[in-house]
Structures are given as C-alpha cells and as structure tokens.
Scaffold this motif. Structure first.
Motif, PDB file in Angstrom:
ATOM      1  N   GLN A  22       0.836  -1.214   0.000  1.00  0.00           N
ATOM      2  CA  GLN A  22       0.000   0.000   0.000  1.00  0.00           C
ATOM      3  C   GLN A  22       0.870   1.264   0.000  1.00  0.00           C
ATOM      4  N   LEU A  23       1.902   1.290   0.854  1.00  0.00           N
ATOM      5  CA  LEU A  23       2.717   2.513   0.976  1.00  0.00           C
ATOM      6  C   LEU A  23       3.657   2.717  -0.214  1.00  0.00           C
ATOM      7  N   LEU A  24       3.991   1.633  -0.902  1.00  0.00           N
ATOM      8  CA  LEU A  24       4.923   1.768  -2.030  1.00  0.00           C
ATOM      9  C   LEU A  24       4.217   2.108  -3.340  1.00  0.00           C
ATOM     10  N   GLU A  25       2.867   2.019  -3.337  1.00  0.00           N
ATOM     11  CA  GLU A  25       2.136   2.366  -4.559  1.00  0.00           C
ATOM     12  C   GLU A  25       2.405   3.849  -4.853  1.00  0.00           C
ATOM     13  N   TYR A  46       0.215 -12.603  -7.231  1.00  0.00           N
ATOM     14  CA  TYR A  46       0.000 -12.022  -5.900  1.00  0.00           C
ATOM     15  C   TYR A  46      -1.479 -11.980  -5.526  1.00  0.00           C
ATOM     16  N   GLN A  47      -2.311 -11.553  -6.457  1.00  0.00           N
ATOM     17  CA  GLN A  47      -3.726 -11.397  -6.132  1.00  0.00           C
ATOM     18  C   GLN A  47      -4.383 -12.719  -5.716  1.00  0.00           C
ATOM     19  N   GLU A  48      -3.867 -13.779  -6.306  1.00  0.00           N
ATOM     20  CA  GLU A  48      -4.419 -15.105  -6.007  1.00  0.00           C
ATOM     21  C   GLU A  48      -3.856 -15.619  -4.676  1.00  0.00           C
ATOM     22  N   ALA A  49      -2.589 -15.304  -4.393  1.00  0.00           N
ATOM     23  CA  ALA A  49      -1.933 -15.832  -3.190  1.00  0.00           C
ATOM     24  C   ALA A  49      -2.360 -15.094  -1.926  1.00  0.00           C
ATOM     25  N   CYS A  50      -2.738 -13.818  -2.092  1.00  0.00           N
ATOM     26  CA  CYS A  50      -2.900 -12.960  -0.917  1.00  0.00           C
ATOM     27  C   CYS A  50      -4.369 -12.713  -0.576  1.00  0.00           C
ATOM     28  N   LEU A  54      -6.540  -4.909   3.645  1.00  0.00           N
ATOM     29  CA  LEU A  54      -6.557  -3.459   3.838  1.00  0.00           C
ATOM     30  C   LEU A  54      -7.708  -2.880   3.021  1.00  0.00           C
ATOM     31  N   PRO A  55      -8.191  -1.695   3.393  1.00  0.00           N
ATOM     32  CA  PRO A  55      -9.285  -1.093   2.620  1.00  0.00           C
ATOM     33  C   PRO A  55      -8.853  -0.884   1.164  1.00  0.00           C
ATOM     34  N   GLY A  56      -9.794  -0.984   0.249  1.00  0.00           N
ATOM     35  CA  GLY A  56      -9.492  -0.773  -1.172  1.00  0.00           C
ATOM     36  C   GLY A  56      -9.000  -2.065  -1.816  1.00  0.00           C
ATOM     37  N   GLU A  57      -8.648  -1.937  -3.101  1.00  0.00           N
ATOM     38  CA  GLU A  57      -8.254  -3.109  -3.877  1.00  0.00           C
ATOM     39  C   GLU A  57      -6.738  -3.301  -3.830  1.00  0.00           C
ATOM     40  N   VAL A  58      -6.294  -4.500  -4.175  1.00  0.00           N
ATOM     41  CA  VAL A  58      -4.863  -4.745  -4.359  1.00  0.00           C
ATOM     42  C   VAL A  58      -4.390  -3.823  -5.495  1.00  0.00           C
ATOM     43  N   PRO A  59      -3.319  -3.042  -5.270  1.00  0.00           N
ATOM     44  CA  PRO A  59      -2.873  -2.151  -6.350  1.00  0.00           C
ATOM     45  C   PRO A  59      -2.639  -2.911  -7.662  1.00  0.00           C
ATOM     46  N   GLU A  60      -3.117  -2.305  -8.720  1.00  0.00           N
ATOM     47  CA  GLU A  60      -3.043  -2.884 -10.070  1.00  0.00           C
ATOM     48  C   GLU A  60      -1.637  -3.394 -10.413  1.00  0.00           C
ATOM     49  N   SER A  61      -0.623  -2.595 -10.040  1.00  0.00           N
ATOM     50  CA  SER A  61       0.749  -2.900 -10.471  1.00  0.00           C
ATOM     51  C   SER A  61       1.298  -4.203  -9.883  1.00  0.00           C
TER      52      SER A  61
END
Ligand code: NAP
Length: 350
Positions: A22-25, A46-50, A54-61
C-alpha cells in the motif's frame, strides 16, 4: 531523487507485507518488482496468493506479479523483509551476501553489534556501523539495516527529544497494543473479546533492550547503550491498529511542563531537513485535549508516521508522565522500513 530503485518484499502476503504494498504504490523512488512469501503462496500471482485485508483493492501494479521463494536472486536491488523472526536471520544474511540492501522489520538481527537499529530521526549517525558490517561479514555491496519493534519505535521516538534536552534517567512504560501487531490471524477472537491479555511473547524484553541501543551513543566504532533502565509491561487489547503506551520518565535536568511540551512539539531531524518522501513534517505531534491520544483518532497522524503524545503531566513518583500512540504497521513497521531505505538512498549508502 534522480533514479528509481527496484524493490522487493519478503513476506509480501502478510500484515506488514500488505502495508508495504500500500505505501509503495506511487512511491517516487521505489518501484516494486519482486514479491516473496512461503511455499503456500509461491508460484501464484499475488492477487491469487494474498487474502488482501486493507481497505481498497490490491494495487493494479502488483496483482499479477508472481510470488517467489524468499531467496536470491530476485529482480530488485533493495529487499524489504517482513519475514517471521525464526527464518529471518539466515534469509536476510543470504540476500546481503548476494549484494542486496536488506531493510528488515524482523527481530533476528536487530541487536547484532554491527547492525544499525535505525529510526532516522533519532540515531541516523548509527548508519556508520555499516562500515564495520561490510568488513566483518564480507557483504560486499550488500547491507542489513533493521527497524525496531513496533512499540519500541513509538517509545524511542517519544523519548528522543527529552533525552536530547534533559537526559533521561529512567523509563517505565505500560503498553496497550493493537491486534494487527500479532500478524494474521493473530490472537483468537474468543481470547480477546471482552478481555485484555497481559502477555505478548518477547515484547517486554525487546522494548527494554532495543530502546537503549537506539538512544545509545555511536563512539566511532560501536554503539554504547544509553545508561538508564527501561521497564516495560505489555498488553494486547481489542484495537485493530495503533499501539499506545503510558510512559513515566525521570529526567537528569529540571524541566518545566511547558519546556517538556515544547521539546516534543518542536522536534525535527535529518529526514525532515532532507524532505524524505515518507518523513512526517512533525515526528511527534502533541495533543492538549485531556482525552487524547486515542488509537482511532490519532493513529493516522502524519500519514501514520507521527507519534502522538498527550496527557503530559508532572509525575509524583518519577518526573513526568505522558501517553504516546503510533500506527504499528506504518511507523511501527512498513513505513519505518521505507523511511530507512529513503535515508540510505539520500546518504549514498545504497
Ligand atoms: P504475518 O501476517 O503472519 O505474515 C507473515 C509473512 O511471512 C507472510 O507473507 C507469510 O507468507 C510469510 N512467511 C511465513 N512463513 C514463511 C516461510 N517459512 N518462508 C517464507 N515466508 C514465510 O506477520 P506480520 O505481522 O506481517 O509480521 C512479519 C514480521 O514483521 C515479523 O517478524 C514481525 O515480528 C514483524 N513486525 C510486525 C509488526 C506488526 O505490526 N504486525 C510490526 C513490526 C514488526 P504466506 O502468506 O505465504 O504464509
């Protein structure tokens, strides 16, 4: 700030790992290029493993970045580590030996003599330990820098302005620590609902020893621990984020309440001078209301990077008492490590 560094996260799926992401986005200097976690997650996107919590979506990148084993080589120059303590030492040393800059949240290497236990506002001169670290460990270009335990960061950052002006002679701290400090899933809901747990394994010892290393003096070769005693008692409470500590201090020099308040409120240091991206304008925020700080209201002060101090009063046993509060996964973990990396970059250490 002319070049971007490629960075990786070890333990990227965990509580601290998610906060790193989140902070590195959109960080101006660091581009996230590698993620690692346990064999439960390896080989997946990552999206599948995690399980993102946190609020909001997994950052796109990072959604489709693969989760890899936490071993070199990884496609990055800087490694942020939020691995469990048991596996951190060997893994972090192997990355440093392979030439990576390792910025660690884990406790494994914190108290090693040649490893800076860094809070950039408090003890940036301890970075000189990296010279002996290089020769002693044969790291070549690699380095290991650690950040303190989440409660210790809050306590040491609050004590630093007092120690600089009035010299601290004794500290007694009683913490009330958030659930996210235990990682996920942390404490069982049936243990913490309607309850307070007066035990957090290893925490009191960490606060008592780490604080003295951080506030210690670098004598040109090693860090001489600060010459006072710290007594800590730690409690887990049903708060999601934000650790609190009720602190009492004995000071060597006489100080009036206004002087103590002013020492906290006016405190700034090298990260503020250098205008580091993650550095808060005010490392210590003073609240004068009689019922502050509170976790829900104050944990996000300074983007989660400020420690909030309130209830500053004379104490009838020691000299002063106050309450400190900070965000345990931002200033207490991921944000602290990112600020450490920003300082290393700004001072030419990486
Ligand atoms: P957590 O939520 O339990 O996350 C642990 C992370 O480590 C996950 O990504 C997990 O991957 C990975 N992992 C576990 N076992 C592994 C193994 N054998 N090999 C490789 N990766 C492994 O814990 P956390 O709260 O984020 O804490 C991580 C570290 O930061 C700990 O050392 C902790 O003491 C420290 N810390 C935490 C806080 C805080 O406020 N939470 C503050 C300061 C410092 P999988 O998802 O694949 O299992």
């Amino acid at each position: 700030m002319d070049r971007k560094y490629r960075v990786g996260i070890l333990g990227a799926t965990g509580t601290v790992g998610q906060r790193f992401i989140q902070l590195l986005e959109n960080h101006p200097q660091f581009e996230l290029t590698a993620l690692a976690a346990s064999d439960r997650s390896q080989g997946k996107a990552y999206q599948e493993a995690c399980a993102w919590r946190l609020p909001g979506e997994v950052p796109e990148s990072v959604r489709s970045l693969p989760v890899e084993p936490p071993a070199p080589p990884l496609d990055c120059e800087i490694v942020f580590s939020s691995l469990p303590g048991e596996i951190a030492r060997e893994t972090e040393e192997s990355f440093a030996r392979a030439g990576y800059a390792v910025i660690s949240n884990s406790s494994a290497l914190r108290m090693d003599e040649d490893v800076p236990l860094l809070i950039p506002e408090v003890n940036h001169e301890h970075l000189a330990l990296l010279d002996s670290q290089k020769s002693a460990r044969g790291f070549g270009r690699g380095v290991v820098v650690t950040n303190p335990n989440c409660s210790t960061i809050m306590l040491a950052l609050a004590l630093a302005p007092l120690h600089a002006r009035f010299q601290v002679e004794a500290v007694v701290a009683t913490t009330l620590q958030a659930l996210s400090g235990a990682g996920y899933p942390g404490v069982a809901s049936l243990d913490i609902t309607d309850n307070v747990l007066p035990f957090i394994g290893g925490e009191e010892e960490k606060i008592e020893s780490e604080t003295l290393k951080i506030l210690g003096r670098f004598d040109g070769g090693r860090v001489e621990p600060a010459p006072f005693k710290v007594s800590a008692q730690c409690h887990r409470v049903a708060v999601s984020d934000g650790h609190m500590a009720a602190v009492r201090v004995k000071l060597a020099r006489e100080a009036g309440p206004e002087e103590v308040r002013e020492a906290f409120a006016s405190f700034t240091s090298l990260p503020q001078e250098l205008k580091l991206h993650t550095a808060p304008a005010r490392p210590v925020v003073v609240r004068d209301e009689r019922d502050r700080p509170q976790p829900r209201l104050d944990r996000d002060a300074g983007g989660g990077m400020s420690v909030t101090v309130g209830r500053i009063r004379r104490d009838s046993v020691l000299d002063y008492r106050f309450v400190a509060l900070s965000h345990n996964t931002v200033r207490g973990a991921a944000g602290a490590a990112i600020l450490n990396a920003e300082l290393l970059a700004a001072t030419g250490r990486i």
